[in-house]
Design an enzyme around this catalytic site. Sequence first.
Site, PDB file in Angstrom:
ATOM      1  N   TYR A 167      37.288  37.371  35.158  1.00 48.69           N
ATOM      2  CA  TYR A 167      37.270  35.929  34.988  1.00 48.69           C
ATOM      3  C   TYR A 167      38.145  35.415  34.110  1.00 48.69           C
ATOM      4  CZ  TYR A 167      34.702  31.478  34.289  1.00 48.69           C
ATOM      5  OH  TYR A 167      34.392  30.045  34.069  1.00 48.69           O
ATOM      6  N   LYS A 195      38.045  35.710  39.391  1.00 47.86           N
ATOM      7  CA  LYS A 195      37.834  34.458  39.597  1.00 47.86           C
ATOM      8  C   LYS A 195      38.882  33.527  38.521  1.00 47.86           C
ATOM      9  CE  LYS A 195      34.365  30.871  37.744  1.00 47.86           C
ATOM     10  NZ  LYS A 195      33.123  30.653  37.098  1.00 47.86           N
TER      11      LYS A 195
END
Length: 338
Positions: A167, A195
């Site tokens: 992330y 992400k």
Amino acid sequence: MSTLTSPRLCLKDSSTFSHSRPTSPYAYNRTNVDDIKALRLITAIKTPYLPDGRFDLEAYDALVNMQINGGAEAVIVGGTTGEGQLMSWDEHIMLIGHTVNCFGSNIKVIGNTGSNSTREAIHATEQGFAVGMHAALHINPYYGKTSMEGLIAHFDSVLSMGPAILYNVPSRTSQDIPPRVIHSLAQNANFAGIKECVGNERIKQYTDKRIVVWSGNDDQCHDSRWSYGATGVVSVMSNLIPGLVWQLMFQGKNPSLNSKLMPLIEWLFQEPNPIGLNTALCQLGVARPVFRLPYVPLAREKRVEFVKIVKEIGRENFVGDKDVQVLDDDDFTLIGRY
């Protein structure tokens, strides 16, 4: 009764759910990383609260049901949107286990077990996989930032345990995870993808190299998916309108729908997430108007704006079945100790 949860164990929609369970408590740990890479719509699920600040599992279960019925393929439990940063690790792991137990046969459960401490990230990830999560979400160390070599060593330490999504959100960590780090980590068999919140040009750098990417920005996710090669989105707004976000991710380019949703997206992120989402779910009657501090609801004039947005998009497209309300300031409970 647990001090962490409401009395209800699990709220299931009997028309949707199978009661079959794996024979081994560790069966979920054998999730194929390719199953994670294929996910198009991942909801960063909200955590609702009772008036004393404990988890409202009845409201939580209902919201997860709404995501499944709306087409979401996975939920991230205890992420930024789910306020994992306001949870003890006991609460955090319990909620991951609860989600797996109630919904793990119908939706992928991705536990946010990342930390700025490698030791904590390792321990939480071990616990998350022990209670059955399908994959982990890992952020780069924040505040106590490290070197590029330190980033690689940190992520390598947790990637060994099972499928993981990394992330990158520099606006929160104040440190970018650059492509050279991701290219190195992508060689790990448990690396599912990233992400990415930096933007679509960065996404294209990865998709050109066949690295799986999910947009972390609702305002960019349509173009990320259809013009820049992203696999899908990790979405905040899908908490509210899962069916419409499903259309954006599965039914081809739809600039008209994308434009129609922009006022909602702008409203949601006028203050740091999850303030807008929490306020919206309270106004929709899906969550009680309870906030764990330091989050507080949007001001009344902003709540009036939300009612108008819901009517413009159509109440039938939003979760829940109650009329959208403005709510008074006195309707909200703010919890500092819980």
